[in-house]
Scaffold this active site. Structure first.
Site, short mmCIF file in Angstrom:
data_model
loop_
_atom_site.label_atom_id
_atom_site.label_comp_id
_atom_site.label_asym_id
_atom_site.label_seq_id
_atom_site.Cartn_x
_atom_site.Cartn_y
_atom_site.Cartn_z
N ASP A 184 12.66 -2.58 -26.02
CA ASP A 184 12.65 -1.12 -26.05
C ASP A 184 11.79 -0.55 -24.93
O ASP A 184 10.59 -0.84 -24.84
CB ASP A 184 12.12 -0.62 -27.39
CG ASP A 184 13.03 -1.01 -28.55
OD1 ASP A 184 14.23 -0.76 -28.45
OD2 ASP A 184 12.53 -1.55 -29.55
N ASP A 191 9.87 -7.37 -23.14
CA ASP A 191 10.02 -6.49 -24.30
C ASP A 191 11.36 -5.78 -24.13
O ASP A 191 11.83 -5.58 -23.01
CB ASP A 191 8.87 -5.48 -24.34
CG ASP A 191 9.00 -4.53 -25.51
OD1 ASP A 191 9.32 -4.99 -26.62
OD2 ASP A 191 8.79 -3.32 -25.31
#
Length: 269
Positions: free
Chosen positions: A23, A21
């Site tokens: 962020d 991922d």
């Protein structure tokens, strides 16, 4: 944050690819997202004269918006306050009182904050991706955000990943957002690897749920805000506080002297 947890080892004998991922895992943009959500809902609360509990940038962020597509995040938080708005259209102006309008206003706030402060990265995350590539792993970055490529380019790290699956691609392909595993499964498909031979690295509860439901070989939760227990409950096999706790086992090469004749034959060819 210092952790006494045992390091997590990733080896090529068990896994072929690692899907990150963006962020809050690779880039320090989760805090910017949280600030933008806070600004949006505080502004909307004042604008409408609402007396509902204000948005909490930690608890509400983790529970209702973190890791989700933007419009899903708007709807999820408003429902938690018993507020119903028409969905509207992705083309809605940021001042329209619809789910999409508020989502577009949040995006404008987020971009303004990034333009003011720039994009920071977690250096341990960047180093981990480099080590993985050196060891022969395929790497991908995923994000529910349509700003993913903008953020990667601004941070100068787009080249580190073999594949990217973000909000723009998800919309084009009709992928469901987290906690559905679609975005991770698409990343694994693009990396030409099976989910069981892939590792997911996530800081969002919706993301670890997606990794678990997608039957990925290993789901690593990144605990940046003291929610390790929730990460485990939502599907993380292991939890780390920093990506420096993940060890990459380099492939072992056979001793050259034991294969001298084979090397000589290949040299002749």
């Amino acid at each position: 944050m210092t952790s006494a947890r045992e390091p997590v080892h990733i080896s090529r004998s068990r896994y072929d690819a690692v899907i990150f991922d963006m962020d809050g895992v690779i880039t320090r943009t989760a805090r910017v997202h949280a600030a933008a959500w806070k600004a949006l809902f505080d502004e909307y609360r004042e604008q409408t004269g609402g007396n509902w509990t204000p948005f909490d940038p930690q608890d509400d962020y983790l529970q209702y918006v973190d890791g989700k597509p933007r419009y899903d995040g708007v709807r999820s938080f408003l429902e938690s306050r018993n507020i119903q708005l028409p969905y509207g259209s992705p083309d809605d102006a940021p001042d329209q009182e619809t789910v999409c309008g508020l989502g577009n206003r949040k995006n404008r706030l987020f971009r303004d904050m990034l333009n003011q402060k720039g994009v920071e990265v977690y250096e341990s995350g960047v180093e981990l991706v480099k080590k993985l590539k050196q060891a022969g792993f395929r790497t991908a970055v995923i994000s529910s955000s349509k700003n993913c490529r903008f953020v990667l380019k601004a941070a100068g790290i787009e080249h580190l990943f073999h594949e990217r699956v973000d909000g723009v691609i998800s919309e084009e392909l009709g992928l469901k957002g987290k906690p559905d595993p679609d975005i991770f499964l698409e990343a694994a498909r693009r990396l030409s690897t099976a989910p069981g031979r892939s590792v997911v690295v996530e800081d969002a509860l919706a993301g670890t749920r997606a990794g678990q439901s997608g039957h990925f070989g290993l789901v690593i939760g990144v605990d940046r805000s003291d929610h390790a227990r929730e990460l485990r409950k939502s599907g993380a096999d292991r939890v780390v506080s920093d990506l420096s706790e993940i060890r990459v086992e380099m492939p072992q090469l056979p001793p050259a002297l034991d294969h001298l004749h084979e090397i000589a034959d290949q040299a002749k060819d």
